[in-house]
Design a protein around this motif. Structure first.
Motif, PDB file in Angstrom:
ATOM      1  N   ARG A 190      -3.855   7.711  -8.803  1.00 27.89           N
ATOM      2  CA  ARG A 190      -5.233   8.049  -8.449  1.00 27.89           C
ATOM      3  C   ARG A 190      -6.174   7.288  -9.369  1.00 27.89           C
ATOM      4  O   ARG A 190      -5.807   6.886 -10.459  1.00 27.89           O
ATOM      5  N   GLY A 197       1.642   7.843  -6.139  1.00 25.89           N
ATOM      6  CA  GLY A 197       0.680   8.924  -6.363  1.00 25.89           C
ATOM      7  C   GLY A 197      -0.462   8.525  -7.271  1.00 25.89           C
ATOM      8  O   GLY A 197      -1.209   9.386  -7.735  1.00 25.89           O
ATOM      9  N   LYS A 214       0.942   4.311  -2.597  1.00 30.67           N
ATOM     10  CA  LYS A 214       0.805   5.704  -2.154  1.00 30.67           C
ATOM     11  C   LYS A 214       1.952   6.548  -2.702  1.00 30.67           C
ATOM     12  O   LYS A 214       1.762   7.676  -3.140  1.00 30.67           O
ATOM     13  N   LYS A 215       3.142   5.946  -2.649  1.00 26.06           N
ATOM     14  CA  LYS A 215       4.338   6.655  -3.115  1.00 26.06           C
ATOM     15  C   LYS A 215       4.211   7.008  -4.604  1.00 26.06           C
ATOM     16  O   LYS A 215       4.638   8.062  -5.055  1.00 26.06           O
ATOM     17  N   PRO A 248      -7.225   8.917  -4.478  1.00 26.41           N
ATOM     18  CA  PRO A 248      -5.923   8.249  -4.319  1.00 26.41           C
ATOM     19  C   PRO A 248      -6.067   6.759  -4.031  1.00 26.41           C
ATOM     20  O   PRO A 248      -6.701   6.362  -3.056  1.00 26.41           O
ATOM     21  N   THR A 249      -5.460   5.953  -4.896  1.00 22.72           N
ATOM     22  CA  THR A 249      -5.655   4.507  -4.834  1.00 22.72           C
ATOM     23  C   THR A 249      -5.123   3.896  -3.542  1.00 22.72           C
ATOM     24  O   THR A 249      -5.797   3.078  -2.910  1.00 22.72           O
ATOM     25  N   GLY A 250      -3.938   4.313  -3.144  1.00 20.68           N
ATOM     26  CA  GLY A 250      -3.329   3.736  -1.941  1.00 20.68           C
ATOM     27  C   GLY A 250      -4.198   3.982  -0.713  1.00 20.68           C
ATOM     28  O   GLY A 250      -4.402   3.091   0.116  1.00 20.68           O
ATOM     29  N   GLN A 251      -4.739   5.187  -0.647  1.00 17.66           N
ATOM     30  CA  GLN A 251      -5.578   5.539   0.491  1.00 17.66           C
ATOM     31  C   GLN A 251      -6.858   4.686   0.516  1.00 17.66           C
ATOM     32  O   GLN A 251      -7.287   4.207   1.563  1.00 17.66           O
ATOM     33  N   GLU A 300      -6.108   1.348   1.751  1.00 21.69           N
ATOM     34  CA  GLU A 300      -5.844   1.363   3.184  1.00 21.69           C
ATOM     35  C   GLU A 300      -7.158   1.326   3.966  1.00 21.69           C
ATOM     36  O   GLU A 300      -7.299   0.587   4.938  1.00 21.69           O
ATOM     37  N   ILE A 304       0.849  -1.200   0.000  1.00 20.69           N
ATOM     38  CA  ILE A 304       0.000   0.000   0.000  1.00 20.69           C
ATOM     39  C   ILE A 304       0.885   1.251   0.000  1.00 20.69           C
ATOM     40  O   ILE A 304       0.626   2.222  -0.711  1.00 20.69           O
ATOM     41  N   GLU A 305       1.948   1.198   0.779  1.00 21.33           N
ATOM     42  CA  GLU A 305       2.869   2.330   0.852  1.00 21.33           C
ATOM     43  C   GLU A 305       3.478   2.625  -0.532  1.00 21.33           C
ATOM     44  O   GLU A 305       3.606   3.778  -0.935  1.00 21.33           O
TER      45      GLU A 305
END
Lengths: 900, 643
Positions: free
Chosen positions: B184, B182, B179-180, B192-195, B198, B175-176
C-alpha cells in the motif's frame, strides 16, 4: 443525456456537466463564490458542497462531474451548518457589519449620503453594494452573527493604475480574477502571492499592473464577486437604473456590451454575451464611457463667421450647407466618410451623394485598410469578405495569423485564438515584429515587411513539393492550379530566405503544420493589406487556403478581421466610388437602371475618386467642396485649399478647425442603427441616452440637407425605415430586418426573411462559380531603403488608440497608457546608428520627420524599425497599390537622426 | 549489453572487491553523517593513510540508520568481518588505523558490532543490536552497505533483476504480483498500489506519466532523503517496473531542492542507467521505452500533495485541485498519471526481485510488508528504522529506540508528521498499521515519529504543528486558509495564558469544519494534532485555560523562575549568566530574580550548580520569596551534607 436526482427532483443534464451545472439547469440554487461559467472548476470557496449518496464526505458540486443516477442533496441541515461556518470564516476577513445587519433594508434609501469614504468598512461604504455576490450568499445562508474575531487586513488600496482600483481588504481569494486573466485572456498579469493566511492576489514582485503586462480589459473587475476590484469612474455610482445591450464601436469584432445607465449618463459598459462571449477589451470597457461623457464633445452646430467658428442653430447651419453645396457640379464635390457610422447613416450618405449631388466621389477609410481584401479575394473567390466566423477560430486545428497584431487591434478575437490554443491548436504567427500571439506560437516567421507574396510562395512550394496539397479539392472546385504551380517551380527556398529573412527550416515547419493540421484558419490584418502589392498579398493567402482545401469548411477560411467597427457595413452600403450598395458596380448599366428605378432619379455612371485621389484633386483645385463625416489623421493639413468644407462628427479636430460648417453628430449610444462586423454579422445598436447637447444622428442630418436640396426619398423617420429600403435593393441584406435583429444578429448573405444567414461562405460554390488560383509575381515594395534612408519603418496598431476622431489619443487614462511616441529599434541597428534606449531622435523619411524616443528591443528584425501607425501619417509613404488603391503604410524608408 | 552480461560483470567486480587483500574503509556520508562530521573523518582517514603509505579502498556509503551513533566508519580487513565503529571523530582516526589496520587490534571498545558471517570475540553482530534486531530491512536493504554512486554494486546485490523479471512478464502480471504483495502507498494514505496502477493502466490514452514523489516535507521525517542518498537505484528500478506495468513513457522525480545530495546522486544514477541501457528507448532490448526527468521543488510543503505536485511540474503555482478526476484518469498535463512515493518504489523493486508472496509474509492481514520510520525527539536511539507492520508503538520506542532520554517519562508520540496525531502512553500497545493508527485518530503518514517526554506541553506541541501547516497552506480553500489561522490564534492564546472557557469547544468545532470541508489532504488532516491532543490530553488544555498553568512547565508565558532562599548560597553564577541582568545579589547573599525583568530563558536554572539546586520553575502560582537580596543564613556546604 443523463438524469440525476437532486433534492428529490429529477434533473436532466448533459454528459460532462458538473453537479453544480446540472443543479442550475434544474433550477436548483447552490451558493458559490469562486465558480464561474467562464472558468474551469476550482473548488476554493467550498460553499457549493453537497451530499452525494454512496460517496463519503462533502464533495464540492462545482468540481464533481455529474453522472447518471446520482442522488444529490444540496440543502440538508448539516450542509447548511457547514456552509454557515465556512461563510463565517470568509466574513472574519471581510468587512461584514452590513451583511448581517438587521436594519439593512431600512438603511437602503440613505446610503448615498454616507458612502464616499476611503476605507470600506461595510456595505454602505462599499462601491459594490447591491451588486456584491457575497451579499446574495449571506442572504441565502442567513447569517445573523459572526462569532469569530474579525481581522481587517489593513492593506493599502492599490490606486496607482488607470481605470480601476484594487482593495484587497475586500478580497476573498476566490481566484476568479487570476483565473480569468490566465485561462480566458491568456495574459497572466496577476497571480497569487505568498501562502497560508498571508496569501493574496497581486502582481509579480508587486509591480504595477501596467508593468506586469495588464491590458486593462477589466475581465477581472467584471468577474470579481466583491468590491475588491472596482472601476474608478463608477465607484460611487451604485446600481444602474437601466441597462441597454448594444454593439461596441471600437473594432471589427462587434462585441456586445451592456450599457449601464443612470439618469442620462452611461456609468459603465460591461461585456455581454455575443460574438465576444462575455469578454471585451479596454476600449469597449472604458473607452465608451470616456467618449460619450467627454466634455469636449461638439454640442451645437457651428458656422464660420469672419474666420471664426461660432455657434449657430440647426436651421442656420443646414441652410448654409444646402445653399453652398448647390454651387458646385458633380465633379467639384466629394464626400469622405469614416467607417464608424451605422449602416443606415452610410446608406443615406451614399444615396445623398449619388441622388442629390450626382457624384460617385464618395469613399471611406476602408480604402486605407481593407480595399486590397476586396480586390485580392475577389480575384480568387469572386467577392472580398471574411469567409468564416470569429467563433470558428476556437475549433481550428491550426491558426495562421499573418500581418495582424490582434492583441492590439482586435483583442477579443485574439481571446478566441487562445481558446483554440487551450484546445491544442497549432499557431503560426507571421509578422515582422513581435506580437502578443507569439507567446502562443509554434512557429514565428519574422519576415521583412512587404515580402508577404514570396514568403507565402515559399510555403506553397513546399506544400506542393511534399505532396501536401489537397488535390481532390483543387480538382473539384478550383481553376488555375497549373499556372500557380508553374509560377512556383523555380522558386528557391534560399532565395526566399534571402528576401524574407526567414530560414528554410522554419518555412518547412510552418508549411507542414498548416497543410497537415486541418481545419486551418487564416487570419490576416493590415500588415498584409497596407502594401504596395497589397491585393497580391491577399491573393497569396487565398491561394494558400485553396491549395490546402481550407475554404468553405468550418473553422477554416481566409479571414481579414478588420480594424474599424463598420468597415464591412460601409462597404456593403456602397460608400465607395465604384459600387452601389451590395457590391453592384456603378459602371454596369443594369445596376444603374436598377438604382435609377429604385431611387427615382438618373444616376452618374462614372466611377468616383478614392480618398487619396480626392486629396490630390483638392490639391489640384479640381474638387472645391467637400463633406467630411468623422475625422482621420490622413486628412490633417490637406483640406485648406477647399472653397467649402462641412465637417460632421463628435469632437472638434484639426479638420473641423478649417471647416466652414461643423455639425455635431450623436454618438452610437444616442441613436439607433446597425453595424456589420468583420464576419458579416449585422447587429443592432440601441439608444441608451438622449443625444448630448443638440447633436443629431448622422442619417438625420444628411436627410435634412438632402430635403433642403430637393432630394426625394429622404423622408425617413427612423433607421428601421432606412433598413427596409436596404432590404429591397441590397440582395445580401434582403432578409435582415430590425424585427429579426431584435431577436439576434444575422450574417449576410441573408436573402429573405426565411433565410437564417450565412456563417461560412463558399460551402458549395464560389461567387464566381469555381475558385481561381492567382499566379503571382513577387514585386518589391515601392519604397526601398538606400544609403540616406537605411532603415525600413513599419507601423503597428495601438491598443489605446481608436478611431473616435483624433481625440482618442488624448482621452483621459488612455493617453497615459499610450505613452509617448516610441520608435522600436533592433539592438544591432541601435549599436550601428549609435542610439540608446530612451534617447530622443528624429525619425526622418523622404517626406518629413518626427520626434520619437528610441526603444531598443529584439522585437523587430535587423534593418526594421516600428512605430504606431496613428502617429506617423506625416512621414509614411502614400504610394498606392495600383489594383486596390490602398496606400503602402507598412513600408517606409527612414533614417534616425540624433538630436544635436 | 544484455542484462545477463551486466549482471555477470557486476558480480565479478563485487567478488573481486570482497576478496581484495587491501583493507577497505567505509564512511557513511549521507547528509546525516555529514552533519555529524563525516567529511572531516573522511579527510582524516585520507590523510592518515597517505602519511603511513597504506593502500586501502575507501568507499563512501549511505546511511544505515543509526543516527545516534554518527559518524559511522566500517573497516574490512582481508578474511575478517566488517567492523562498524560509531561516534568516530577525526581525532581518533590515527589511533584506530594504528590499532586495527596496522596492529590488528579491532578495538572492541570503539566498535558497535560486526557485519557479515564471521564474528570477532567480544564484538556483537551489528544486526543483533537491540536497535537493529527487530527490524526487517526491505526498502533499506542496501542502505549503508553499498556504494550508492556505483550502479554495479547495486546490480551485484540483486539490483535490476526485478526489472529484468518484470520485462519477461506481461504488464498485467506485474500488476498482479504487486497486488499479491499487498503493498500500500507508503506516502501515507495507504492506497493499494497494485489497484492504483491498474486504474492508470486501464485509463485510455497513449501518453501516460509516472511520478516519484520525493518532496518529503514533514518536520522530523527523513526516510526518503536517506533512501535516495543511500540507494537511489532501488527507487529507480521500482519506477521502471511501474512504468512498464502502467504503460508510461515519461517519468518524473519531484524532489525537494533542500535535498541537494539526493538530487546529485539521483542524477548520477540516471546517467549510469542510461549508459547501461536501463533507461531510454528499447530498454534491455525489450521494446519498452522510458525516460525519467528530475524536477526540483521550490520549498512548498503542499507540493507533496499529488495534485499540487503535478501543477508544480507543469510550471504553475503548486496548488491542489479537487478530485475527481483522479490523476489515474487526468493527471500531469491532463494525461493519466501514476504517482507513488520514494519508499513505495523501493519496495516495488524488492517485490519483483523476491516475489509478492515473500513480501506479503511480513506485516498484518491488511497492512502487509514493512514500514520505515524516522525516530526523532526525546528518544535515546534516534535513527531510521524499518519494521514489519503490526509491531507495537512500545516496541519501537523502548526496544528499538531505547526509551526516553534522561530516564524521563514518556508522554506522547506523534506519528504521521504535522498531519498526524499525538498518541499517549496508554496506546503504547497499539499495533502500527494503517487501520489501527487511523482508528486512534492519527495516521501512518510517510513515517515521521516524534517522541515527546514529560517536559513537553501538548498544547504547545499542537500549536507548533498547526503553525507549520497554517503557514504551509497554499491559501486556496477557505477552511484551510482561514480556519487553521483561527485555530492557531486560539492555541496561541491558550499557551499565552489567555484561554477562554469555550476555547476547547471552539477548537473542536473549527477542526471539524476544516477536516470535513478542506480541499486537500493538507487541510483535511491539519487539525489532527489538535484533535488528538484534546482527545488524549484534554486535562492539559483545561489546566492552561482554567488555572492559567502549564503542567509541563513549557509555556513561557505561564512559568516563572524563583531562587529558593533556603538553598541559595550566593555563589553568583546565575547573576553572572543572566542575559538580561534580572538577578540581583552579592557574595553570601540570597539572590533574587526581578520577575518584571525576567525573560524566562531558563539560564539560571541550567547554570545553578546541582549541589545547590536553588532555582525552581513554577507554573500557575507564585512563590513567596524575598524581593531584595538577604544574607545567606545557613553555613556553607549544608546543601551538600543534606544531599
Amino acid at each position: 443525456m443523463i438524469t440525476l436526482t437532486i433534492d428529490g427532483k429529477q434533473v436532466n443534464a448533459n454528459e460532462g456537466m458538473t453537479v453544480y451545472e446540472a443543479a442550475k439547469e434544474g433550477g436548483i440554487y447552490i451558493p458559490t463564490l469562486c465558480n464561474h461559467p467562464y472558468l474551469t472548476p476550482y473548488g476554493a470557496c467550498r460553499l457549493c458542497i453537497v451530499e452525494i449518496e454512496n460517496m463519503r464526505g462533502f464533495p464540492t458540486s462545482c468540481t464533481m462531474p455529474a453522472s447518471d443516477g446520482m442522488v444529490v442533496r444540496t440543502n440538508t441541515s448539516q450542509l447548511q451548518e457547514l456552509r454557515r461556518e465556512i461563510l463565517e470564516l470568509i466574513l472574519s476577513e471581510h468587512p461584514y457589519v452590513c451583511l448581517v445587519c438587521d436594519r439593512k433594508r431600512d438603511c437602503e434609501p440613505y446610503r448615498a449620503s454616507i458612502r464616499k469614504v476611503g476605507v470600506t468598512t461595510g456595505c454602505q461604504f462599499c462601491p459594490k453594494n447591491g451588486r456584491c455576490e457575497l451579499q446574495k450568499v449571506v442572504d441565502y445562508i442567513g447569517i445573523r452573527e459572526v462569532t469569530l474575531p474579525y481581522e481587517y487586513k489593513e492593506l493599502p488600496i492599490e490606486r496607482g493604475d488607470p481605470f480601476f482600483d484594487r482593495d484587497y481588504n475586500l478580497c476573498i481569494l476566490c481566484g476568479r480574477c487570476v483565473r480569468v486573466c490566465q485561462e480566458v485572456r491568456g495574459i497572466g498579469a496577476i497571480t497569487f502571492t505568498c501562502r497560508g493566511s498571508q496569501a493574496l492576489v497581486g502582481t509579480a514582485f508587486g509591480r504595477s499592473l501596467q508593468e506586469s503586462g495588464c491590458r486593462f480589459c477589466a475581465a477581472c473587475v467584471d468577474i470579481c464577486p466583491t468590491g475588491a476590484l472596482v472601476e474608478k469612474r463608477r465607484k460611487w455610482e451604485g446600481v444602474a437604473e437601466r441597462s441597454v445591450v448594444t454593439t461596441c464601436p471600437y473594432c471589427g469584432v462587434g462585441c456586445q456590451v451592456t450599457l449601464e445607465v443612470k439618469g442620462e449618463r452611461v456609468i459603465a459598459a460591461i461585456p455581454s454575451d455575443g460574438v465576444n462571449r462575455g469578454q471585451v477589451c479596454v476600449r469597449g470597457r472604458f473607452g465608451i464611457v470616456e467618449i460619450v461623457d467627454n466634455p469636449q464633445r461638439l454640442k451645437t452646430p457651428m458656422i464660420k463667421r469672419d474666420g471664426e467658428l461660432v455657434e449657430a442653430t440647426w436651421d442656420e447651419a443646414l441652410e448654409i450647407v444646402a445653399n453652398r453645396l448647390s454651387w458646385y457640379n458633380e465633379r467639384e464635390v466629394a464626400i469622405i466618410c469614416c467607417a464608424e457610422c451605422t449602416n443606415e447613416d452610410s446608406y443615406v450618405l451614399q444615396k445623398f451623394a449619388r441622388v442629390v449631388l450626382g457624384t460617385n466621389n464618395i469613399d471611406h477609410y476602408a480604402r486605407l485598410c481593407h480595399a486590397s481584401t476586396i480586390a485580392g479575394l475577389s480575384r480568387n473567390f469572386g467577392s472580398g469578405v471574411m469567409t468564416n466566423s470569429i467563433a470558428g477560430i476556437e475549433n481550428a486545428s491550426c491558426i495562421l495569423a499573418i500581418g495582424t497584431d490582434m492583441a492590439n487591434s482586435q483583442p477579443v478575437a485574439e481571446v478566441n485564438v487562445k481558446r483554440a490554443v487551450n484546445n491544442s491548436a497549432k499557431v503560426i504567427v507571421a509578422n515582422p515584429y513581435w506580437v502578443g500571439l507569439c507567446r502562443f506560437a509554434d512557429v514565428w516567421l519574422q519576415y521583412r515587411p512587404g515580402t508577404d507574396v514570396i514568403l507565402l510562395g515559399g510555403i506553397m512550394k513546399i506544400i506542393i513539393d511534399e505532396g501536401l496539397a489537397d488535390i481532390s479539392f483543387i480538382r473539384e472546385r478550383c481553376d488555375g492550379f497549373d499556372s500557380l504551380a508553374e509560377s512556383l517551380v523555380g522558386l528557391d527556398l534560399d532565395y526566399v530566405a534571402k528576401i524574407t529573412g526567414v530560414l528554410p527550416g522554419q518555412l518547412i515547419e510552418a508549411a507542414r503544420l498548416y497543410a497537415t493540421s486541418k481545419p486551418a484558419y487564416t487570419i490576416y490584418g493590415e500588415g498584409l493589406t497596407q502594401q504596395y502589392p497589397g491585393s497580391d498579398s491577399v491573393s497569396a493567402v487565398a491561394n494558400l487556403a485553396l491549395l490546402t482545401g481550407n475554404i468553405g469548411k468550418p473553422s477554416a477560411g481566409v479571414n481579414p478581421v478588420v480594424g474599424l467597427n463598420n468597415v464591412q457595413g460601409a462597404c456593403d452600403m456602397g460608400v465607395m466610388p465604384d459600387f452601389y450598395p451590395g457590391y453592384q458596380p456603378v459602371a454596369d448599366v443594369a445596376n444603374k437602371q436598377k438604382f435609377e428605378a429604385a431611387w427615382g432619379t438618373s444616376l452618374n455612371s462614372t466611377s468616383g475618386l478614392t480618398p487619396t485621389e480626392i486629396l490630390h484633386a483638392i490639391h489640384q483645385g479640381q474638387i472645391k467642396a467637400s463633406y467630411i463625416v468623422g475625422d482621420d489623421p490622413t486628412l490633417h493639413g490637406k483640406l485648406e485649399a477647399l472653397d467649402f468644407l462641412v465637417v460632421q462628427g463628435l469632437f472638434p479636430s484639426p479638420v473641423s478647425q478649417v471647416a466652414d460648417v461643423v455639425l455635431p453628430a450623436a454618438s452610437f449610444v444616442e441613436k439607433e442603427g446597425t453595424f456589420t462586423n468583420a464576419e458579416r454579422r449585422v447587429q443592432l445598436i440601441r439608444q441608451a441616452i438622449q443625444p448630448i447637447g443638440s447633436s443629431q444622428p448622422d442619417w438625420w442630418i444628411i436627410c435634412q440637407i438632402a430635403r433642403r436640396l430637393g432630394g426625394r426619398g429622404f423622408n425617413f423617420n427612423k433607421p428601421s425605415e432606412i433598413m427596409t429600403e436596404i432590404n429591397a435593393i441590397v440582395p445580401i441584406y434582403g432578409g435582415i430586418s430590425y424585427h429579426r435583429l431584435e431577436k439576434g444578429s444575422l450574417q449576410w448573405p441573408c436573402a429573405s426573411g426565411q433565410h437564417d444567414g450565412t456563417a461560412i461562405l463558399y460551402q458549395e460554390t464560389f461567387d464566381r462559380g469555381r475558385a481561381r488560383f492567382t499566379a503571382l509575381e513577387y514585386k518589391s515594395s515601392a519604397e526601398a531603403a538606400d544609403a540616406n534612408y537605411p532603415l525600413i519603418l513599419t507601423t503597428e496598431p495601438s491598443l489605446y488608440y481608436f478611431h473616435a476622431g483624433a481625440m482618442s489619443v488624448g482621452l483621459g487614462e488612455f493617453s497615459v497608457l499610450a505613452g509617448e511616441a516610441q520608435v522600436v529599434v533592433n539592438p544591432e541597428d541601435a549599436a550601428e546608428h549609435g542610439v540608446t534606449n530612451g534617447e530622443a531622435v528624429r525619425v526622418v523619411s523622404r517626406r518629413g520627420g518626427m520626434e520619437a524616443k528610441v526603444k531598443v528591443a529584439g522585437t523587430v528584425p535587423v534593418g526594421v524599425v516600428s512605430m504606431p501607425l496613428h502617429l506617423v501619417h506625416s512621414i509614411i509613404s502614400l504610394v498606392i497599390d495600383p489594383v486596390s488603391k490602398i496606400p503602402e503604410y507598412k513600408v517606409c524608408a527612414v533614417r534616425l537622426e540624433k538630436r544635436p | 549489453m544484455t542484462f545477463g552480461e551486466i549482471h555477470k560483470q557486476a558480480i565479478l567486480e563485487w567478488e573481486a572487491l570482497q576478496n581484495s587483500e587491501k583493507p577497505r574503509i567505509f564512511v557513511g556520508t549521507a547528509t546525516c553523517g555529514r552533519a555529524a562530521g563525516a567529511m572531516a573523518v573522511l579527510e582524516a582517514i585520507d590523510k592518515e593513510l597517505s602519511r603511513r603509505n597504506i593502500d586501502a579502498i575507501i568507499t563512501q556509503v549511505g546511511c544505515i540508520g543509526l543516527c545516534y551513533a554518527e559518524p559511522l566508519v566500517d573497516i574490512i580487513k582481508a578474511n575478517r568481518p566488517r567492523i562498524c565503529y560509531g561516534g568516530v571523530s577525526p581525532e581518533i582516526i590515527p589511533q584506530l588505523i594504528e590499532d586495527y589496520i596496522i596492529s590488528d587490534n579491532p578495538r572492541p571498545d570503539m566498535a558497535l558490532g560486526t557485519i557479515g558471517e564471521y564474528s570477532i570475540d567480544g564484538l556483537p553482530k551489528l544486526f543483533e543490536l537491540p536497535m537493529l534486531r527487530p527490524q526487517v530491512r526491505i526498502s533499506l536493504r542496501n542502505c549503508g552497505l553499498i556504494d550508492p554512486e556505483d550502479i554495479k554494486q547495486y546490480v551485484a546485490n540483486g539490483g535490476y533483476s526485478g526489472l529484468a523479471k518484470a520485462l519477461r512478464m506481461s504488464p498485467e502480471e506485474v500488476i498482479e504480483e504487486i497486488k499479491k504483495s499487498g503493498l500500500r502507498g507508503r506516502g501515507g494514505a495507504g492506497f493499494p498500489t497494485g489497484q492504483k496502477w491498474e486504474f492508470c493502466r486501464r485509463s485510455p490514452g497513449k501518453e501516460k506519466y509516472l511520478i516519484c514523489n520525493a518532496d518529503e516535507g514533514d518536520p522530523g521525517a527523513f526516510m526518503d532523503r536517506s533512501l535516495l542518498e543511500s540507494d537511489p537505484h532501488a527507487v529507480l528500478e521500482g519506477m521502471l517496473i511501474g512504468a512498464y506495468a502502467i504503460g508510461a513513457t515519461q517519468g518524473y522525480i519531484y524532489c525537494r531542492a533542500e535535498y541537494p545530495l539526493a538530487i546529485e546522486r539521483l542524477k548520477m544514477a540516471l546517467k549510469q542507467m542510461a549508459e547501461y541501457r536501463l533507461l531510454g528507448d528499447n530498454m534491455l532490448g525489450s521494446g519498452f521505452s522510458f525516460q525519467i526527468e528530475m524536477k526540483e521543488g521550490a520549498g512548498a510543503f503542499v507540493c507533496g500533495e499529488e495534485t499540487a505536485l503535478m501543477m508544480s511540474i507543469e510550471g504553475k503555482r503548486g496548488m491542489p485541485r479537487s478530485r475527481p478526476p483522479f490523476p489515474a484518469v487526468s493527471g500531469l498535463w491532463g494525461k493519466p498519471t501514476n504517482i507513488n512515493n520514494v519508499e513505495t518504489w523501493a519496495n516495488v523493486s524488492a517485490i519483483l526481485q523476491r516475489g509478492g508472496d515473500w513480501y506479503a509474509s511480513f506485516g498484518t492481514e491488511k497492512s502487509k510488508g514493512t514500514k520505515t520510520f524516522a525516530l526523532a525527539g526525546k528518544i535515546v536511539r534516534t535513527g531510521l528504522i524499518e519494521v514489519p507492520m503490526g509491531i507495537s508503538l512500545g516496541d519501537i520506542i523502548y526496544e528499538i529506540g531505547g526509551g526516553i532520554v534522561g530516564g524521563k517519562r514518556f508522554k506522547s508520540v506523534l506519528t504521521g508528521g504535522p498531519s498526524g496525531g499525538c498518541l499517549p502512553a496508554s496506546m503504547l500497545d497499539l499495533p502500527v498499521d494503517y487501520e489501527s493508527l487511523t482508528q486512534a485518530g492519527s495516521i501512518m503518514g510517510s513515517g515521521g515519529m516524534v517522541v515527546a517526554d514529560e517536559d513537553t506541553c501538548m498544547v504547545d506541541l499542537a500549536r507548533y504543528f498547526l503553525s507549520f501547516t497554517q503557514a504551509e497552506s497554499c491559501g486556496k480553500c477557505v477552511p484551510c486558509r482561514v480556519g487553521t489561522r483561527h485555530m492557531l490564534n486560539i492555541l496561541e492564546r491558550i499557551t499565552q495564558g489567555e484561554g477562554q472557557s469555550r476555547d476547547i469547544e471552539r477548537l473542536e468545532r473549527l477542526a471539524q469544519v476544516v477536516k470535513s470541508t478542506a480541499l486537500c489532504g493538507l487541510g483535511q488532516t491539519a487539525p489532527n494534532p489538535v484533535l488528538t491532543t484534546i482527545r488524549y490530553f484534554r486535562d492539559e488544555y483545561e489546566t492552561h485555560i482554567n488555572e492559567r498553568r502549564c503542567p509541563a512547565l513549557a509555556c513561557t508565558a505561564l512559568i516563572s523562575y524563583y531562587i529558593l532562599p533556603d538553598k541559595c548560597e550566593g555563589c553568583g553564577i546565575c547573576l553572572r549568566d543572566c542575559p538580561v541582568s534580572a538577578i540581583s545579589g552579592g557574595k553570601r547573599m540570597v539572590h533574587v530574580i526581578d520577575q518584571s525583568q525576567c525573560t524566562k530563558c531558563g539560564t539560571c536554572l541550567d547554570v545553578c550548580p546541582d549541589r545547590f539546586s536553588a532555582v525552581v520553575k513554577v507554573s500557575g502560582g507564585t512563590l513567596t520569596v524575598p524581593t531584595e537580596p538577604t544574607p545567606v543564613t545557613k553555613s556553607k556546604g549544608d546543601n551538600r551534607a543534606s544531599a
